[in-house]
Structures are given as structure tokens and as C-alpha cells.
Design a protein around this motif. Structure first.
Motif, PDB file in Angstrom:
ATOM      1  N   VAL A   6       0.875  -1.175   0.000  1.00  0.00           N
ATOM      2  CA  VAL A   6       0.000   0.000   0.000  1.00  0.00           C
ATOM      3  C   VAL A   6       0.907   1.218   0.000  1.00  0.00           C
ATOM      4  O   VAL A   6       2.040   1.156   0.483  1.00  0.00           O
ATOM      5  N   ALA A   7       0.422   2.309  -0.579  1.00  0.00           N
ATOM      6  CA  ALA A   7       1.262   3.506  -0.647  1.00  0.00           C
ATOM      7  C   ALA A   7       1.021   4.388   0.562  1.00  0.00           C
ATOM      8  O   ALA A   7      -0.120   4.687   0.909  1.00  0.00           O
ATOM      9  N   VAL A   8       2.062   4.760   1.266  1.00  0.00           N
ATOM     10  CA  VAL A   8       1.946   5.692   2.387  1.00  0.00           C
ATOM     11  C   VAL A   8       2.907   6.843   2.108  1.00  0.00           C
ATOM     12  O   VAL A   8       4.108   6.631   1.984  1.00  0.00           O
ATOM     13  N   ASN A   9       2.373   8.043   1.982  1.00  0.00           N
ATOM     14  CA  ASN A   9       3.183   9.221   1.621  1.00  0.00           C
ATOM     15  C   ASN A   9       4.068   8.930   0.412  1.00  0.00           C
ATOM     16  O   ASN A   9       5.250   9.250   0.402  1.00  0.00           O
ATOM     17  N   ALA A  12       5.810   2.770  -0.935  1.00  0.00           N
ATOM     18  CA  ALA A  12       5.060   1.513  -0.874  1.00  0.00           C
ATOM     19  C   ALA A  12       5.454   0.747   0.388  1.00  0.00           C
ATOM     20  O   ALA A  12       6.625   0.721   0.771  1.00  0.00           O
ATOM     21  N   ARG A  13       4.479   0.164   1.063  1.00  0.00           N
ATOM     22  CA  ARG A  13       4.769  -0.703   2.211  1.00  0.00           C
ATOM     23  C   ARG A  13       3.786  -1.867   2.219  1.00  0.00           C
ATOM     24  O   ARG A  13       2.711  -1.779   1.615  1.00  0.00           O
ATOM     25  N   LYS A  14       4.145  -2.951   2.902  1.00  0.00           N
ATOM     26  CA  LYS A  14       3.247  -4.096   3.031  1.00  0.00           C
ATOM     27  C   LYS A  14       2.088  -3.715   3.933  1.00  0.00           C
ATOM     28  O   LYS A  14       2.319  -3.081   4.978  1.00  0.00           O
ATOM     29  N   PRO A  15       0.865  -4.104   3.602  1.00  0.00           N
ATOM     30  CA  PRO A  15      -0.244  -3.826   4.531  1.00  0.00           C
ATOM     31  C   PRO A  15      -0.009  -4.544   5.861  1.00  0.00           C
ATOM     32  O   PRO A  15       0.586  -5.623   5.904  1.00  0.00           O
ATOM     33  N   LYS A  16      -0.515  -3.915   6.928  1.00  0.00           N
ATOM     34  CA  LYS A  16      -0.286  -4.490   8.263  1.00  0.00           C
ATOM     35  C   LYS A  16      -1.590  -4.994   8.852  1.00  0.00           C
ATOM     36  O   LYS A  16      -2.625  -4.316   8.749  1.00  0.00           O
ATOM     37  N   VAL A  17      -1.537  -6.139   9.497  1.00  0.00           N
ATOM     38  CA  VAL A  17      -2.729  -6.690  10.136  1.00  0.00           C
ATOM     39  C   VAL A  17      -2.448  -6.950  11.617  1.00  0.00           C
ATOM     40  O   VAL A  17      -1.412  -7.493  11.968  1.00  0.00           O
ATOM     41  N   LEU A  18      -3.392  -6.513  12.452  1.00  0.00           N
ATOM     42  CA  LEU A  18      -3.242  -6.676  13.903  1.00  0.00           C
ATOM     43  C   LEU A  18      -4.200  -7.762  14.404  1.00  0.00           C
ATOM     44  O   LEU A  18      -5.387  -7.755  14.049  1.00  0.00           O
ATOM     45  N   ILE A  19      -3.689  -8.671  15.244  1.00  0.00           N
ATOM     46  CA  ILE A  19      -4.531  -9.734  15.814  1.00  0.00           C
ATOM     47  C   ILE A  19      -4.351  -9.696  17.334  1.00  0.00           C
ATOM     48  O   ILE A  19      -3.387 -10.248  17.872  1.00  0.00           O
ATOM     49  N   PRO A  20      -5.272  -9.029  18.048  1.00  0.00           N
ATOM     50  CA  PRO A  20      -5.090  -8.886  19.498  1.00  0.00           C
ATOM     51  C   PRO A  20      -5.662 -10.041  20.316  1.00  0.00           C
ATOM     52  O   PRO A  20      -5.661  -9.974  21.546  1.00  0.00           O
ATOM     53  N   GLU A  21      -6.213 -11.088  19.660  1.00  0.00           N
ATOM     54  CA  GLU A  21      -6.792 -12.229  20.400  1.00  0.00           C
ATOM     55  C   GLU A  21      -6.232 -13.533  19.862  1.00  0.00           C
ATOM     56  O   GLU A  21      -5.554 -13.568  18.843  1.00  0.00           O
ATOM     57  N   LYS A  22      -6.607 -14.634  20.542  1.00  0.00           N
ATOM     58  CA  LYS A  22      -6.123 -15.957  20.110  1.00  0.00           C
ATOM     59  C   LYS A  22      -6.895 -16.384  18.855  1.00  0.00           C
ATOM     60  O   LYS A  22      -8.076 -16.711  18.905  1.00  0.00           O
ATOM     61  N   VAL A  23      -6.210 -16.347  17.729  1.00  0.00           N
ATOM     62  CA  VAL A  23      -6.814 -16.794  16.463  1.00  0.00           C
ATOM     63  C   VAL A  23      -5.910 -17.897  15.921  1.00  0.00           C
ATOM     64  O   VAL A  23      -4.680 -17.788  15.971  1.00  0.00           O
ATOM     65  N   SER A  24      -6.529 -18.970  15.414  1.00  0.00           N
ATOM     66  CA  SER A  24      -5.761 -20.139  14.969  1.00  0.00           C
ATOM     67  C   SER A  24      -4.708 -19.754  13.919  1.00  0.00           C
ATOM     68  O   SER A  24      -4.985 -18.989  12.994  1.00  0.00           O
ATOM     69  N   PRO A  25      -3.483 -20.325  14.040  1.00  0.00           N
ATOM     70  CA  PRO A  25      -2.392 -19.959  13.110  1.00  0.00           C
ATOM     71  C   PRO A  25      -2.634 -20.409  11.676  1.00  0.00           C
ATOM     72  O   PRO A  25      -1.991 -19.903  10.763  1.00  0.00           O
ATOM     73  N   ASP A  26      -3.569 -21.345  11.467  1.00  0.00           N
ATOM     74  CA  ASP A  26      -3.770 -21.876  10.103  1.00  0.00           C
ATOM     75  C   ASP A  26      -4.117 -20.777   9.105  1.00  0.00           C
ATOM     76  O   ASP A  26      -3.654 -20.779   7.975  1.00  0.00           O
ATOM     77  N   GLY A  27      -4.995 -19.862   9.528  1.00  0.00           N
ATOM     78  CA  GLY A  27      -5.369 -18.770   8.638  1.00  0.00           C
ATOM     79  C   GLY A  27      -4.262 -17.730   8.577  1.00  0.00           C
ATOM     80  O   GLY A  27      -3.925 -17.215   7.496  1.00  0.00           O
ATOM     81  N   LEU A  28      -3.661 -17.453   9.736  1.00  0.00           N
ATOM     82  CA  LEU A  28      -2.636 -16.400   9.779  1.00  0.00           C
ATOM     83  C   LEU A  28      -1.476 -16.734   8.844  1.00  0.00           C
ATOM     84  O   LEU A  28      -0.863 -15.833   8.244  1.00  0.00           O
ATOM     85  N   ALA A  29      -1.212 -18.045   8.679  1.00  0.00           N
ATOM     86  CA  ALA A  29      -0.124 -18.461   7.788  1.00  0.00           C
ATOM     87  C   ALA A  29      -0.374 -17.962   6.360  1.00  0.00           C
ATOM     88  O   ALA A  29       0.575 -17.652   5.632  1.00  0.00           O
ATOM     89  N   LEU A  30      -1.655 -17.871   5.981  1.00  0.00           N
ATOM     90  CA  LEU A  30      -1.983 -17.404   4.627  1.00  0.00           C
ATOM     91  C   LEU A  30      -1.604 -15.936   4.434  1.00  0.00           C
ATOM     92  O   LEU A  30      -1.416 -15.475   3.317  1.00  0.00           O
ATOM     93  N   TYR A  55      -2.575   0.188  11.271  1.00  0.00           N
ATOM     94  CA  TYR A  55      -2.996  -1.082  10.654  1.00  0.00           C
ATOM     95  C   TYR A  55      -4.047  -0.926   9.561  1.00  0.00           C
ATOM     96  O   TYR A  55      -4.910  -0.054   9.628  1.00  0.00           O
ATOM     97  N   ASP A  56      -3.963  -1.849   8.580  1.00  0.00           N
ATOM     98  CA  ASP A  56      -4.920  -1.886   7.466  1.00  0.00           C
ATOM     99  C   ASP A  56      -6.042  -2.882   7.744  1.00  0.00           C
ATOM    100  O   ASP A  56      -7.115  -2.786   7.155  1.00  0.00           O
ATOM    101  N   ALA A  57      -5.760  -3.851   8.618  1.00  0.00           N
ATOM    102  CA  ALA A  57      -6.767  -4.878   8.934  1.00  0.00           C
ATOM    103  C   ALA A  57      -6.661  -5.252  10.407  1.00  0.00           C
ATOM    104  O   ALA A  57      -5.577  -5.199  10.999  1.00  0.00           O
TER     105      ALA A  57
END
Ligand SMILES: NC(=O)c1ccc[n+]([C@@H]2O[C@H](COP(=O)([O-])OP(=O)(O)OC[C@H]3O[C@@H](n4cnc5c(N)ncnc54)[C@H](O)[C@@H]3O)[C@@H](O)[C@H]2O)c1
Ligand SMILES: O=C(O)[C@H](O)COP(=O)(O)O
Length: 600
Positions: A6-9, A12-30, A55-57
Motif C-alpha cells: 500500500v502507498a503511504v506518503n 510503498a509498504r506491506k499492509p499491516k494486520v493486527l490480531i489482538p486475540e487468540k486466532v488459529s495460526p492456520d489462517g494467519l499463515a496465509l 494497521y490496514d486490517a
């Protein structure tokens, strides 16, 4: 732009995703390959507010409160993903306003919730909780802890949707007899699971040996099982709730258990989670006839894997500019169609909601009709696509009976959702000019009584003659459940409701009353509403469609009236909710024949 950057100023940078709870790693690996993934458990709400702007997501479960302040602070946020079904913890309105898409996983934990229900069913039947605690305390209490078998017992299912049906199939395997109450259930799916759908909730309560609740938590189901309902149950009956806290009134359940008017309960969900020590829920949990679990319905390895993969896939779709599969607040309409179709999208959503609320079982004592004819008339008959209108109608029809998180209907999935719900909508177009009516296009929705075709959920006929040919043979089968609407100056209007011609804007709280067309009726209704503190904001009176002098012949109840009388419909826009006792008080000899309250 792909989700790779994503473009910031300008950089280009990679979009960032924040996960503040216990979410299974199977999806996060994607996500790892193309996104910067930050798992940060244990953040305080203040910490979260501080960092969300990067964060973007955001991916959460039920514990993170995604409120308006957090969403507003999320300057780059494009998507909030709920790894599960319930979005009670997300401020949907604020997200929609800010253009942030909220997605969930409506299917991923169905089996887990159903299996947990069966676990509670068996635990309650066989005193598993008490027995385990007793043994751990060094006791050996075989004679005190004799249970009952479920085979041959009647399981009543309140809400025969995705979880309810899965429970039914499993309980059928245990040899249970199955009954259900769900006015909107798909009869074919119920029959395939050997479930008998009963017409009233009372019968279900009276017959149940076990009762399990699987409705959404919406205004009409909040506290739907209270003292009166519990008093109808057998003394030996047991009740289960793996749906949402508050559908069963906790104080009434505690009182029934204490009085011995029911025998036990299995509860996974509570009105406030976790319950505070002084809450009624805590007394319920402590009761010896209760087996309780801390909202574990979706807590299996498999379900967590499913929901994680489901929502992470959708996060990737959204960040690469595609439509997600299960967006709770996704737009029904694409930008290029917006100009022409948007006012009709609003109209169709209102017509669907009006249909369900006005012609609902509570008012008519009939099941919701599941086969409909939807006719686009006038200029609308030449629209390039009617998909957004179909989706809007379905969304409107289901909104009064479905929680926000289960209402993810858009142009991508509408046909599938209709099929799953057993709702058949036949679309047709009639190019007859409507100029003489003062507007260019209108839409008519008509429920059918005739047997439904099981195959498709959406059929389109463009030949207006097709309707005409069949109309006389079908005429007798089509009853009065008809709504016509049009748009004028971008405002939706209803021009026909049942047998009545009318003209009102479907907006806000509306009282719809059918009455004998005699002087004094409006005064009676106005007086009773006024006494209840309800102000009338707008009013229109509608005669019978096409012939204001027509005598009443159609309605079966009134066919038996001694002398036929003229009827009219009274449509009153009111300034607040009308309580059920006030609505009932309007239906009297000097008042209305029938009254319904709709919120549009
Ligand atoms: N404990 C958990 O961890 C957990 C996990 C998953 C789902 N849930 C909950 O389970 C419930 C069911 O989920 P689902 O996916 O099966 O939902 P669903 O939308 O598929 O089914 C709900 C059913 O309830 C019916 N219904 C609506 N109003 C009703 C009424 N007044 N009387 C009778 N029936 C009515 C609907 O017609 C529908 O068939 C929801 O409350 C959901 O939040 C809990
Ligand atoms: O809404 C849901 O998906 C369930 O109630 C599970 O919630 P959880 O993800 O917090 O376990």
C-alpha cells in the motif's frame, strides 16, 4: 493496487494486520507472505487505541470491543474480520459510516456449536457435571446421581437454522423424537432431518422433554423464554442454550429451577460475559441442576481452524480490492449501477421488511409464504440487471428475523442464501407504461399459495404475456399478500398493501390498522395511542384496491361476518415503539379489526 503493497506518503509498504486475540495460526499463515502480521495479545483498550492507526486490517474474536472510537482511530483500517459468527462486539454502524468492511465466518463453527449442544444435552441427562465434582471431592454417590436416557425422548428445537438443523441430525442419531418451532424454517430441510415443525411455540414447550434454543439474539427473541413459557414445560424437562445469553430470561430460569417446575439446564452463554459475582447468571451457574460452560460453543481446534482460514482469506480479498464472501456490511450495489438502481434498492429492502413484519405469523397466524412473484413494471423492466434489487428484497425480508451477523447478503451470494432459506422468488418484467400513474416504474411483490417449485431460487421471465396467460388459472390461489411500491424524487413509496390502495413512505415506526370504514375509528385509535404516550406523526387512510366501494368478501374471518361491510386501512406514522399491550388494546369492536406495528 494488489495487496502486496500500500502507498503511504508515496512510499510503498506491506499492509499491516493486527490480531489482538487468540486466532488459529492456520489462517494467519496465509497472510504471512504478503502482509505484515502482528499478534499482540493482552493489549489494554488504551494500548489498542494508540497503535490501531498503523494497521490496514484487524482480526478479532468476541473479546475485543471494536467501538466507534477505535474504528475512528484506525485511519488506515479497511477491514475488521471477526473470526467467528457474532459481531456484537463490533460497532457496525460506525464501521459502515467509515467505509470499513466487517467480515465474519457464518459457517465455520456451526458443527462445533451443535456438538457442544449435544455435550450439554448428555451432561444434563446424566448429571455429568455434578458427578465429576462429587467424585473429585472424594465421594462415591451412585444412587443420588441416577440420570435419564435421551433415546425416545422429545427434543424441541427453537430456531431450526444452521446450528438447529445440525443438532437435529445428531439428536436423531441418538433416537430422539424431534419437533421444532421456527416460523421461517425451510420445511424441506426440516423434513429431511425428520423434524416436525409445530405451528405454535406453546405446543413445543408443552411437548418437550428437552428444549434447545438456536435462534439469533434480536429484539424479537430477547427474553422470549420467560416465566410464562417455562411454566408450560413438563416438570421433568431440561433446557439448553448454546445460542446467546438473554434469549432465556436468566431470572425466570433460576426461579423455575428453584421451584422445581423444570428439572435442569445446560447453559453456554450469558447476558453479560464473564458474569459478575452478583449477576443472576452466577447464581444460575451455581445451581446444582445446571451444567454451565464459559461460551465454549465454538472452541474446538477444527472450528477455530475453519473460522481463521475463512476470515483471513477474506482479508486478503478485501486488501486486493475484491468483494469478500461474508461481509456483514458490504454494499449490495456496485458503483456503476448506483445512480439508476439505488433508490429502488432502498424501496425493495423496505418492501421485504414490510412484508415480513406486516404479513408475519404473529399477525396472520400463517407461516411466512416462501414463494413469491416479483414484477418490475414500467421503465424498471429495461434495467440491465435486477440482481441488486433481488438481493435488497431478500435482505429486507430476512432483516426482521435475523441477527446482523447472519444477514450478510450481497449480489454475490443472494441467490444462494434464498435457496438455503427455501425462499423462491420468480422475477418478471412488465413493460407496460405507467406514465398515467405519475411515475415511471414500480415493483410488485406477491406471495403465492400454490405449491412451490423446488428447483431454482431465482427465475426471470421477460415476457409479460407469460403472466397474463397464467393469471386467470392462478388467480384463486393468490391471496392478499401483495405489496406495490414506486420511487418519486428518490423517495420510496408504498402504493398497495394487501387489498388496499395507499400512498405512504416506508420509514420509521408505522402502525397499520385494518378497520370497518366507519366514522370515529381514527379518534378511538388516536385516543388510545395518546393515552400510551405515542404521538401520531403522519396518517393516511387507504380504501380497498381498485374499488373504494368494494364490499368485503375475501377474508375468511370476515366472510362469516353477519353483513358485509366496507373496509379501510389506516397507516399511522408514530414517534416511538408501540408496546404489544397497546397494539392489542386497539383491536376492539369500536377500534380496529387487525393491527400490526412495523419498523422500517
Ligand atoms: N455458543 C457459541 O459459541 C455459538 C456458536 C455459533 C453460533 N452461536 C449462536 O447460535 C445461534 C444460531 O446460529 P445459526 O448459525 O444457526 O443461525 P441461523 O440464522 O442459521 O438460524 C437461526 C434460526 O432461528 C430462526 N428464528 C428467528 N426468529 C425466531 C423466533 N422468534 N422463533 C423461532 N425461530 C426463530 C430463524 O428462522 C433461523 O432459522 C445464534 O444465536 C448464534 O449467535 C453460538
Ligand atoms: O459468535 C460466535 O462465533 C461464537 O459465539 C463464538 O465466539 P468466540 O469466537 O468468542 O468463541
Amino acid at each position: 493496487m494488489a495487496h502486496g503493497t500500500v502507498a503511504v506518503n508515496g512510499n510503498a509498504r506491506k499492509p499491516k494486520v493486527l490480531i489482538p486475540e487468540k486466532v488459529s495460526p492456520d489462517g494467519l499463515a496465509l497472510l504471512q507472505a504478503s502482509l505484515e502480521v502482528h499478534e499482540r495479545k493482552g493489549l489494554s483498550p488504551e494500548d489498542l487505541l494508540q497503535i490501531i492507526g498503523e494497521y490496514d486490517a484487524l482480526i478479532v474474536r468476541s473479546e475485543t470491543k471494536v467501538n466507534a472510537a477505535l474504528l475512528a482511530a484506525g485511519k488506515n483500517l479497511r477491514v475488521v474480520a471477526r473470526a467467528g459468527v457474532g459481531v456484537d462486539n463490533v460497532d457496525l454502524q460506525a464501521a459502515t459510516k467509515l467505509g470499513i468492511i466487517v467480515v465474519n465466518s457464518p459457517q465455520g463453527n456451526i458443527n462445533a456449536a451443535a456438538e457442544h449442544t449435544i455435550a450439554l444435552l448428555m451432561a444434563v441427562a446424566r448429571n455429568v457435571g455434578v458427578a465429576s465434582a462429587s467424585l473429585k471431592a472424594g465421594k462415591w454417590e451412585r444412587s443420588r446421581l441416577v440420570g435419564i436416557e435421551v433415546k425416545g425422548k422429545t427434543l424441541a428445537i427453537l430456531g431450526l437454522g444452521k446450528v438447529g438443523l445440525t443438532v437435529a441430525r445428531a439428536a436423531g442419531g441418538l433416537g430422539m423424537d424431534l419437533i421444532a418451532y421456527d416460523p421461517y424454517a425451510n420445511p424441506a430441510l426440516a423434513a429431511s432431518a425428520n423434524v416436525e415443525i409445530l405451528p405454535t411455540m406453546d405446543e413445543v414447550f408443552e411437548q418437550a422433554d428437552f428444549m434447545t434454543v438456536h435462534t439469533p439474539m434480536i429484539a424479537s427473541t430477547k427474553g422470549m423464554i420467560g416465566e410464562t413459557e417455562l411454566s408450560k414445560m413438563k416438570k421433568t424437562a431440561r433446557i439448553l442454550n448454546v445460542a446467546r445469553g438473554g434469549i432465556i430470561d436468566e431470572a425466570a430460569l433460576l426461579a423455575a429451577l428453584e421451584a422445581g417446575t423444570i428439572a435442569g439446564a445446560g447453559i453456554d452463554v450469558f447476558t453479560s460475559e464473564p458474569p459478575k459475582p452478583d449477576d443472576t447468571a452466577s447464581k444460575l451457574i451455581a445451581h446444582p441442576a445446571v451444567v454451565a460452560t464459559p461460551h465454549l460453543g465454538a472452541s474446538t481446534m477444527e472450528a477455530q481452524e475453519n473460522v481463521s482460514i475463512d476470515v483471513c482469506t477474506q482479508v486478503l480479498s478485501i486488501l486486493s480490492g475484491q468483494l469478500p464472501r461474508s461481509a456483514v456490511n458490504a454494499p449490495i450495489i456496485l458503483p456503476e449501477e448506483y445512480r439508476t438502481l439505488q433508490p429502488f434498492v432502498v424501496l425493495l429492502e423496505k418492501m421485504g421488511s414490510l412484508f415480513t413484519q406486516h404479513f408475519s405469523p404473529a399477525n396472520t397466524r400463517q407461516q411466512l409464504r416462501t414463494t413469491f412473484d416479483l414484477t418490475y413494471e414500467g421503465s424498471l423492466a429495461s434495467a440491465n440487471t435486477t440482481k441488486p434489487l433481488f438481493a435488497a428484497l431478500l435482505k429486507g425480508m430476512l432483516s426482521p428475523i435475523t441477527s446482523a451477523e447472519s444477514l450478510n447478503i450481497n449480489i454475490v451470494n443472494a441467490e444462494l442464501v434464498a435457496k438455503e432459506r427455501g425462499i423462491l422468488i420468480n422475477e418478471s418484467r412488465s413493460r407496460e407504461a405507467l406514465e398515467q400513474e405519475g411515475f415511471a416504474a414500480s415493483v410488485t411483490l406477491r406471495a403465492r399459495l400454490d405449491p412451490r417449485s423446488p428447483s431454482a431460487s431465482r427465475t426471470i421471465r421477460s415476457d409479460p404475456m407469460a403472466d397474463a396467460t397464467n393469471s386467470s388459472s392462478r388467480k384463486k390461489k393468490i391471496e392478499d399478500q401483495v405489496i406495490t411500491g414506486f420511487v418519486s424524487n428518490n423517495t420510496p413509496y408504498i402504493s398497495r398493501l394487501g387489498r388496499f390502495t395507499t400512498s405512504f413512505v416506508p420509514e420509521g415506526t408505522i402502525l397499520i390498522g385494518r378497520n370497518y370504514d366507519e366514522p370515529g375509528k381514527i379518534g378511538v385509535v388516536g385516543g388510545r395511542l395518546g393515552k400510551a404516550g405515542v404521538n401520531i406523526r403522519s396518517m393516511s387512510v387507504a380504501p380497498i384496491e381498485g374499488d373504494g366501494d368494494a364490499l368485503l368478501k375475501v377474508d375468511s374471518v370476515l366472510e362469516s361476518a353477519p353483513t358485509p361491510q366496507k373496509e379501510a386501512l389506516m397507516i399511522l406514522g408514530v414517534d416511538r415503539a408501540v408496546e404489544e399491550n397497546v397494539r392489542k388494546s386497539l383491536v376492539t369492536e369500536d377500534g380496529l379489526l387487525e393491527a400490526s406495528i412495523v419498523v422500517l
